[in-house]
Each structure stands twice: as structure tokens, then as C-alpha cells.
Design a protein around this motif. Sequence first.
Motif, PDB file in Angstrom:
ATOM      1  N   TYR A 195      58.286  62.802 131.384  1.00  0.00           N
ATOM      2  CA  TYR A 195      59.223  61.732 132.083  1.00  0.00           C
ATOM      3  C   TYR A 195      60.454  61.737 131.853  1.00  0.00           C
ATOM      4  CZ  TYR A 195      61.108  57.193 134.188  1.00  0.00           C
ATOM      5  OH  TYR A 195      61.599  56.466 135.058  1.00  0.00           O
ATOM      6  N   ILE A 196      61.326  61.587 130.372  1.00  0.00           N
ATOM      7  CA  ILE A 196      62.621  61.564 129.715  1.00  0.00           C
ATOM      8  C   ILE A 196      63.258  62.749 130.541  1.00  0.00           C
ATOM      9  CG2 ILE A 196      63.707  61.642 128.144  1.00  0.00           C
ATOM     10  CD1 ILE A 196      61.419  59.891 126.382  1.00  0.00           C
ATOM     11  N   ARG A 197      62.849  63.635 129.569  1.00  0.00           N
ATOM     12  CA  ARG A 197      63.661  65.473 130.299  1.00  0.00           C
ATOM     13  C   ARG A 197      63.781  64.838 132.358  1.00  0.00           C
ATOM     14  NH1 ARG A 197      60.480  70.273 129.019  1.00  0.00           N
ATOM     15  NH2 ARG A 197      63.446  71.235 129.539  1.00  0.00           N
ATOM     16  N   GLU A 222      72.487  53.786 128.180  1.00  0.00           N
ATOM     17  CA  GLU A 222      71.110  53.916 127.004  1.00  0.00           C
ATOM     18  C   GLU A 222      70.747  53.253 127.447  1.00  0.00           C
ATOM     19  OE1 GLU A 222      74.393  54.945 123.159  1.00  0.00           O
ATOM     20  OE2 GLU A 222      73.828  52.860 123.197  1.00  0.00           O
ATOM     21  N   GLU A 223      71.019  50.744 127.791  1.00  0.00           N
ATOM     22  CA  GLU A 223      70.133  49.933 127.903  1.00  0.00           C
ATOM     23  C   GLU A 223      68.774  50.577 129.674  1.00  0.00           C
ATOM     24  OE1 GLU A 223      72.240  46.527 128.352  1.00  0.00           O
ATOM     25  OE2 GLU A 223      72.289  46.355 126.408  1.00  0.00           O
ATOM     26  N   ILE A 261      61.899  54.306 130.434  1.00  0.00           N
ATOM     27  CA  ILE A 261      61.043  54.317 129.507  1.00  0.00           C
ATOM     28  C   ILE A 261      60.195  53.204 129.253  1.00  0.00           C
ATOM     29  CG2 ILE A 261      60.250  54.934 127.232  1.00  0.00           C
ATOM     30  CD1 ILE A 261      63.453  56.569 126.736  1.00  0.00           C
ATOM     31  N   ALA A 262      60.225  51.892 128.917  1.00  0.00           N
ATOM     32  CA  ALA A 262      59.578  50.906 128.619  1.00  0.00           C
ATOM     33  C   ALA A 262      58.462  50.654 129.863  1.00  0.00           C
ATOM     34  CB  ALA A 262      60.155  49.775 128.316  1.00  0.00           C
ATOM     35  N   ILE A 263      59.171  50.872 131.480  1.00  0.00           N
ATOM     36  CA  ILE A 263      58.505  50.840 132.398  1.00  0.00           C
ATOM     37  C   ILE A 263      57.302  51.701 132.586  1.00  0.00           C
ATOM     38  CG2 ILE A 263      59.253  50.129 134.881  1.00  0.00           C
ATOM     39  CD1 ILE A 263      61.459  49.184 134.977  1.00  0.00           C
ATOM     40  N   TYR A 264      57.444  53.598 132.355  1.00  0.00           N
ATOM     41  CA  TYR A 264      56.987  54.268 132.792  1.00  0.00           C
ATOM     42  C   TYR A 264      56.146  53.974 131.565  1.00  0.00           C
ATOM     43  CZ  TYR A 264      54.975  58.941 132.507  1.00  0.00           C
ATOM     44  OH  TYR A 264      53.982  59.996 133.090  1.00  0.00           O
ATOM     45  N   THR A 275      62.434  50.790 122.255  1.00  0.00           N
ATOM     46  CA  THR A 275      62.795  52.284 122.280  1.00  0.00           C
ATOM     47  C   THR A 275      64.187  52.055 121.415  1.00  0.00           C
ATOM     48  OG1 THR A 275      61.393  52.951 123.859  1.00  0.00           O
ATOM     49  CG2 THR A 275      63.114  54.445 122.965  1.00  0.00           C
ATOM     50  N   ILE A 276      64.502  53.855 121.087  1.00  0.00           N
ATOM     51  CA  ILE A 276      65.819  53.384 120.252  1.00  0.00           C
ATOM     52  C   ILE A 276      66.169  54.609 121.053  1.00  0.00           C
ATOM     53  CG2 ILE A 276      67.316  54.759 118.761  1.00  0.00           C
ATOM     54  CD1 ILE A 276      65.421  53.540 116.451  1.00  0.00           C
ATOM     55  N   VAL A 277      67.517  54.293 122.310  1.00  0.00           N
ATOM     56  CA  VAL A 277      68.647  55.464 122.444  1.00  0.00           C
ATOM     57  C   VAL A 277      69.734  55.520 122.243  1.00  0.00           C
ATOM     58  CG1 VAL A 277      69.205  56.295 125.545  1.00  0.00           C
ATOM     59  CG2 VAL A 277      66.772  54.970 124.913  1.00  0.00           C
TER      60      VAL A 277
END
Length: 350
Positions: free
Chosen positions: A150-152, A161-162, A168-171, A184-186
Motif C-alpha cells: 500500500y505504501i509503495r 510526512e504527516e 498508513i495508520a488508517i490502512y 510509524t516513523i516517516v
Amino acid sequence: MSFKIEKIRDILKEKKLDGFLVSNATNVSYLAESPITDSYLLLTKGKNILLTDFRYILEAQALKNFTTERIDVSFVDTIASVAGKLKLKRVGFEGRSISYSVYVKLKKALKKTVLIDTCDIVEKMRAVKERSEVGLLRKAVKVTEETFFYIRKTLRSGMTEEELKKRIAIYIKSHNGAEEAFSTIVASGPNAAKPHANATTRKIGRGEPIIIDFGVKFSGYNSDLTRTFYLGKMDSKFRKIYDIVLRAQEAAISFIRPGRIVSELDLAGRDVIKNAGFGKQFGHALGHGIGRDVHESPKIFKTAKGHLLMGMVLTVEPAVYIRGWGGVRIEDVVLVTKKGCEVLTDAIYK
């Protein structure tokens, strides 16, 4: 009766203890085989006593092979009363999970009982996973894999970044039973030089390193994955640093098998980075155990003690951080097997 508790009883006998007070929340949940919170466990030669308050008393009473004691006034008063009734003379406790002020109160209340700091008894047991635990870790990894892809698909220049962190959190939470294992670190561009950077309003750009470190918690067990992304054609500097970090990880993973010394595992990866001239740019441990907690035993650093055991689950996360430029970190979850190891996150591209 749980073999875990019987194993602790063997340790009590060896250490000549009448009881063992478990206060670490994860350890209580592990031994009770229940997600119960805000509770304590007192194990003696013949009793398993769960101490909890009104909020969780029904859950505690439903557990098999445990008796319950309700905490009405304070934990200290309750444990003092139980220890007095059972005439416990020597009780082990988890020094790392009890504050000094609570220790002083316990010592004062338990006038006829000697308190013995017995750290890491449960942590050492938790380090070696049962087959069922590995199964839950695999389920957490499965959601991690899906999140990676999903990130890709989602990552693009111009987003902050936020914004990516929130997506990511929602997914992750869209998967039934799954939640984030940690925040998560971005970290993009120069921010990627900070190992535990907080996501900011900085816009992610092309031609710069982007570190994304995330994990999934499923049925009480955690995954932990880091990948370093790059939008656009990779320049020579990024390619060079990435190759060094990847070779360090490959060297470390190939070293993993039962009986190997933990500190030597750290050095197997660290030496690759050091020999490439970036030793000072890799300042944290090579990895850590993972399971019910994201960070648990064994801790993998250059002065660590102990040996790798079959059933341990570790992360291996070498990195290089360069101030003003950014960084590269690659992290995978690895299971120690009978003759070597299995990379549980191997299906996720590097």
C-alpha cells in the motif's frame, strides 16, 4: 497447568524463593494467557493468585487455574495481606517494573518477608516463542506485507510526512483485529538522519532517502519493518550507502543460527558498515527481540550476553545516518530455526 508457570516454580525452587510477584503488564498477560490489564500475579509453590481491582475481577475469575484477590485499597496492602496469610518469607519481584517508591512501600508493608530482585525470569522465557506464538507473528507480518505494498502504491512526492503517516495508520486499522504496533516513523531527506524522527509537515521530495519504519500488532503480537524508499533515479551516493547497509544485513542474517553468541551477531553486521568507513554513522543496536512487546529479549548489541536459541524471533536493522543528507535503514523480522533462520518478512521487497 501451564508449563510456563511450572517452569517458574522450578526457578523458585532453585533460588529458594517462596513466591514470585509479577508486575510487568506484558508478563502478567503472558503467564495468565489473557489480555487482562492493570493486574498483578503472585506465584507460590502451590498457588497462582491474580490480584486485580473491581474493573477486571470478572475476567480474572473466569481464568482457569487461578485464584483471585480483589484490590480494594491499594496493591501494596493487598499483597501484604496475601503474603502474611501464606507466611511467605522470601519473595522475588520484578525490579524493573516497580518504582522505587512502590518498592519502599512494599518493603515496609511486608515486614516479615524479604524481597529479592529477580529480573528477567519471564523475559527469558518469552524470548523463545512457542509454535502458536510464531503463528500469530506470521499473521502480523501478513498485514505488514499488505501495508508495505500500500505504501509503495501511495507514496509520491509532494505529500507530507504527516500525511503519509496518517494514511498508513488508517490502512493498518482497516484490517480486522490489527492495530499499529508503535507510532510509524516517516522521515524524508535530512530528517532520515534521525533514527527515531517524528513525522513533520515537510514535503517528501524526489531524489532523497525516505525511511519508513512501521509495525502491526495482531492478537497481542507485533511486527516491525523498515524500508528506505527513493523517488526517481537513484544517485550514486544513495546507491552506495544502500548497498553497504544491505550487505551488512545480509551478513548478519547469514550468521544467525542456534548457539551463536548474540554480541557476535551484532558485530557480523556492524563490521561491514565499519569496514566501509561508516562505523560512526551507525550508533544503535543491530536489532532486538520482538513478540508481545516490540522491543524485548534478546537485545542485539556489541556487548550483549547470551546465545541465540531456536524459537527466538529477532529484528535485524543495520543503518547509516549522515547529518544533512539523510539515512538508510533496512529492518526485517527473523525466526531462529533448528539449523539456521527464516526471514519472516522476506516477501517484502528491499
